[in-house]
Design a protein around this motif. Sequence first.
Motif, PDB file in Angstrom:
ATOM      1  N   LYS A  25       0.864  -1.183   0.000  1.00 59.77           N
ATOM      2  CA  LYS A  25       0.000   0.000   0.000  1.00 59.77           C
ATOM      3  C   LYS A  25       0.898   1.230   0.000  1.00 59.77           C
ATOM      4  CE  LYS A  25      -3.937  -1.985  -0.174  1.00 59.77           C
ATOM      5  NZ  LYS A  25      -4.523  -2.012  -1.532  1.00 59.77           N
ATOM      6  N   GLY A  26       0.660   2.148  -0.905  1.00 57.93           N
ATOM      7  CA  GLY A  26       1.548   3.286  -1.095  1.00 57.93           C
ATOM      8  C   GLY A  26       2.302   3.181  -2.408  1.00 57.93           C
ATOM      9  N   GLY A  27       2.396   1.947  -2.939  1.00 56.34           N
ATOM     10  CA  GLY A  27       2.919   1.790  -4.283  1.00 56.34           C
ATOM     11  C   GLY A  27       4.322   1.240  -4.410  1.00 56.34           C
ATOM     12  N   LYS A  28       5.004   1.016  -3.259  1.00 49.01           N
ATOM     13  CA  LYS A  28       6.367   0.481  -3.327  1.00 49.01           C
ATOM     14  C   LYS A  28       6.326  -0.975  -3.791  1.00 49.01           C
ATOM     15  CE  LYS A  28      10.473   0.101  -0.323  1.00 49.01           C
ATOM     16  NZ  LYS A  28      10.717  -1.343  -0.427  1.00 49.01           N
ATOM     17  N   VAL A  29       7.250  -1.346  -4.677  1.00 46.79           N
ATOM     18  CA  VAL A  29       7.307  -2.731  -5.149  1.00 46.79           C
ATOM     19  C   VAL A  29       8.529  -3.439  -4.585  1.00 46.79           C
ATOM     20  CG1 VAL A  29       5.999  -2.357  -7.275  1.00 46.79           C
ATOM     21  CG2 VAL A  29       8.500  -2.073  -7.287  1.00 46.79           C
ATOM     22  N   GLU A  30       8.430  -4.771  -4.501  1.00 51.37           N
ATOM     23  CA  GLU A  30       9.492  -5.577  -3.911  1.00 51.37           C
ATOM     24  C   GLU A  30       9.502  -6.965  -4.538  1.00 51.37           C
ATOM     25  OE1 GLU A  30      10.747  -7.314   0.512  1.00 51.37           O
ATOM     26  OE2 GLU A  30       8.798  -6.383   0.229  1.00 51.37           O
ATOM     27  N   VAL A  31      10.701  -7.475  -4.793  1.00 49.65           N
ATOM     28  CA  VAL A  31      10.881  -8.841  -5.284  1.00 49.65           C
ATOM     29  C   VAL A  31      11.150  -9.753  -4.101  1.00 49.65           C
ATOM     30  CG1 VAL A  31      12.538 -10.323  -6.484  1.00 49.65           C
ATOM     31  CG2 VAL A  31      11.718  -8.226  -7.583  1.00 49.65           C
ATOM     32  N   CYS A  32      10.577 -10.937  -4.101  1.00 50.75           N
ATOM     33  CA  CYS A  32      10.865 -11.915  -3.060  1.00 50.75           C
ATOM     34  C   CYS A  32      10.544 -13.306  -3.596  1.00 50.75           C
ATOM     35  CB  CYS A  32      10.068 -11.625  -1.791  1.00 50.75           C
ATOM     36  SG  CYS A  32       8.291 -11.682  -2.042  1.00 50.75           S
ATOM     37  N   SER A  33      10.782 -14.318  -2.776  1.00 53.82           N
ATOM     38  CA  SER A  33      10.436 -15.676  -3.189  1.00 53.82           C
ATOM     39  C   SER A  33       9.895 -16.430  -1.998  1.00 53.82           C
ATOM     40  CB  SER A  33      11.660 -16.394  -3.771  1.00 53.82           C
ATOM     41  OG  SER A  33      12.627 -16.602  -2.779  1.00 53.82           O
ATOM     42  N   SER A  34       9.181 -17.514  -2.273  1.00 51.58           N
ATOM     43  CA  SER A  34       8.613 -18.322  -1.198  1.00 51.58           C
ATOM     44  C   SER A  34       8.629 -19.783  -1.622  1.00 51.58           C
ATOM     45  CB  SER A  34       7.181 -17.860  -0.877  1.00 51.58           C
ATOM     46  OG  SER A  34       6.363 -17.921  -2.023  1.00 51.58           O
ATOM     47  N   ALA A  35       8.555 -20.671  -0.630  1.00 49.21           N
ATOM     48  CA  ALA A  35       8.664 -22.111  -0.884  1.00 49.21           C
ATOM     49  C   ALA A  35       7.297 -22.722  -1.178  1.00 49.21           C
ATOM     50  CB  ALA A  35       9.279 -22.805   0.323  1.00 49.21           C
ATOM     51  N   ASN A  36       7.336 -23.848  -1.869  1.00 48.23           N
ATOM     52  CA  ASN A  36       6.135 -24.668  -2.105  1.00 48.23           C
ATOM     53  C   ASN A  36       5.018 -23.836  -2.726  1.00 48.23           C
ATOM     54  OD1 ASN A  36       7.520 -26.919  -1.070  1.00 48.23           O
ATOM     55  ND2 ASN A  36       7.168 -26.154   1.003  1.00 48.23           N
ATOM     56  N   GLN A  37       3.798 -23.877  -2.148  1.00 48.51           N
ATOM     57  CA  GLN A  37       2.711 -23.054  -2.695  1.00 48.51           C
ATOM     58  C   GLN A  37       2.394 -21.866  -1.788  1.00 48.51           C
ATOM     59  OE1 GLN A  37       1.885 -23.140  -5.632  1.00 48.51           O
ATOM     60  NE2 GLN A  37       2.236 -25.227  -6.390  1.00 48.51           N
ATOM     61  N   ASP A  38       3.329 -21.506  -0.911  1.00 53.81           N
ATOM     62  CA  ASP A  38       3.132 -20.301  -0.097  1.00 53.81           C
ATOM     63  C   ASP A  38       3.115 -19.072  -1.007  1.00 53.81           C
ATOM     64  OD1 ASP A  38       3.098 -21.875   2.113  1.00 53.81           O
ATOM     65  OD2 ASP A  38       5.135 -21.365   2.779  1.00 53.81           O
ATOM     66  N   ASN A  39       2.569 -17.984  -0.495  1.00 56.31           N
ATOM     67  CA  ASN A  39       2.621 -16.723  -1.247  1.00 56.31           C
ATOM     68  C   ASN A  39       2.534 -15.543  -0.297  1.00 56.31           C
ATOM     69  OD1 ASN A  39      -0.030 -15.562  -0.980  1.00 56.31           O
ATOM     70  ND2 ASN A  39      -0.786 -17.188  -2.305  1.00 56.31           N
ATOM     71  N   PRO A  40       2.819 -14.352  -0.803  1.00 57.28           N
ATOM     72  CA  PRO A  40       2.961 -13.168   0.059  1.00 57.28           C
ATOM     73  C   PRO A  40       1.690 -12.741   0.789  1.00 57.28           C
ATOM     74  CG  PRO A  40       4.030 -12.816  -2.050  1.00 57.28           C
ATOM     75  CD  PRO A  40       3.225 -14.066  -2.184  1.00 57.28           C
ATOM     76  N   LEU A  41       0.529 -13.245   0.401  1.00 55.82           N
ATOM     77  CA  LEU A  41      -0.688 -12.904   1.150  1.00 55.82           C
ATOM     78  C   LEU A  41      -0.703 -13.593   2.506  1.00 55.82           C
ATOM     79  CD1 LEU A  41      -3.476 -13.141  -1.600  1.00 55.82           C
ATOM     80  CD2 LEU A  41      -2.317 -11.087  -0.743  1.00 55.82           C
ATOM     81  N   MET A  42       0.004 -14.703   2.623  1.00 54.26           N
ATOM     82  CA  MET A  42       0.022 -15.457   3.883  1.00 54.26           C
ATOM     83  C   MET A  42       0.901 -14.739   4.907  1.00 54.26           C
ATOM     84  SD  MET A  42       0.571 -19.267   2.317  1.00 54.26           S
ATOM     85  CE  MET A  42      -0.574 -20.021   1.163  1.00 54.26           C
ATOM     86  N   GLN A  43       0.571 -14.910   6.179  1.00 52.47           N
ATOM     87  CA  GLN A  43       1.327 -14.257   7.250  1.00 52.47           C
ATOM     88  C   GLN A  43       2.651 -14.983   7.481  1.00 52.47           C
ATOM     89  OE1 GLN A  43      -0.076 -11.408   8.492  1.00 52.47           O
ATOM     90  NE2 GLN A  43      -1.718 -11.875   7.037  1.00 52.47           N
ATOM     91  N   GLY A  44       3.709 -14.193   7.724  1.00 55.90           N
ATOM     92  CA  GLY A  44       4.978 -14.760   8.169  1.00 55.90           C
ATOM     93  C   GLY A  44       5.806 -15.417   7.089  1.00 55.90           C
ATOM     94  N   ILE A  45       5.514 -15.092   5.819  1.00 56.28           N
ATOM     95  CA  ILE A  45       6.278 -15.673   4.710  1.00 56.28           C
ATOM     96  C   ILE A  45       7.589 -14.918   4.522  1.00 56.28           C
ATOM     97  CG2 ILE A  45       6.201 -15.955   2.169  1.00 56.28           C
ATOM     98  CD1 ILE A  45       4.595 -18.014   3.780  1.00 56.28           C
ATOM     99  N   GLY A  46       7.684 -13.719   5.082  1.00 57.32           N
ATOM    100  CA  GLY A  46       8.903 -12.926   4.971  1.00 57.32           C
ATOM    101  C   GLY A  46       8.947 -12.151   3.676  1.00 57.32           C
ATOM    102  N   CYS A  47       7.782 -11.865   3.160  1.00 54.61           N
ATOM    103  CA  CYS A  47       7.677 -11.332   1.808  1.00 54.61           C
ATOM    104  C   CYS A  47       6.275 -10.760   1.759  1.00 54.61           C
ATOM    105  CB  CYS A  47       7.872 -12.553   0.919  1.00 54.61           C
ATOM    106  SG  CYS A  47       7.504 -12.504  -0.794  1.00 54.61           S
ATOM    107  N   GLY A  48       6.194  -9.404   1.767  1.00 57.07           N
ATOM    108  CA  GLY A  48       4.891  -8.816   2.011  1.00 57.07           C
ATOM    109  C   GLY A  48       4.266  -8.102   0.838  1.00 57.07           C
TER     110      GLY A  48
END
Length: 193
Positions: free
Chosen positions: A124-147
């Motif tokens: 929110k605010g428009g900042k973008v960020e690259v990240c990765s996650s394991a298996n079928q996790d994704n950034p909507l989930m809590q505590g993935i380390g990637c928001g």
Amino acid sequence: YAYDALEPHIDAKTMEIHHSKHHNGYTTKLNGALEGSGMESDTIESILENLDMDNAALRNNGGGYYNHSLFWEVMGPNGGGTPLSTLAQAIDAAYGSFESFKSAFSNAAANQFGSGWAWLCVQKGGKVEVCSSANQDNPLMQGIGCGGTPILGIDIWEHAYYLNYQNRRPDYIDAFFNVINWEKVSELYEQNK
Ligand code: MN
């Protein structure tokens, strides 16, 4: 678009198995896991944001359903090129240039050990960020380390590339950039920034 629409970058057989078997499997199992849960009418985004991460059936299949739904949409037969207007500016602000962003995204995808996804997310605010996650996790989930909200994702499970690229994940990642539908990604950026 048709299964062969992304050739030669992603072959028709891979697309057909990926969509009709893998994605279909996640979708069917997600529906099964939701039956009688009281969450049948919730949006997939809300289910993932409020997920009990110990609920493996919902985590794996809810993630699998959502991630692939996004994946098909952010690719297309007239893909490639570079992002549009305000997304292009946000990428430049975060990474300096499109080429630096491409390196960051490609490295995140190449270095994710085992199966998973690499993402471009917007906060929110428009900042973008690259990240990765394991298996079928994704950034909507809590505590993935990637928001944030994912607006671009690349599937780096072997089932996404092995038929055509075998062990050459970096070649698949390069090819992915030829099929990215930046119009759609830019639209998702505007909707979620
Ligand atoms: Mn997949």
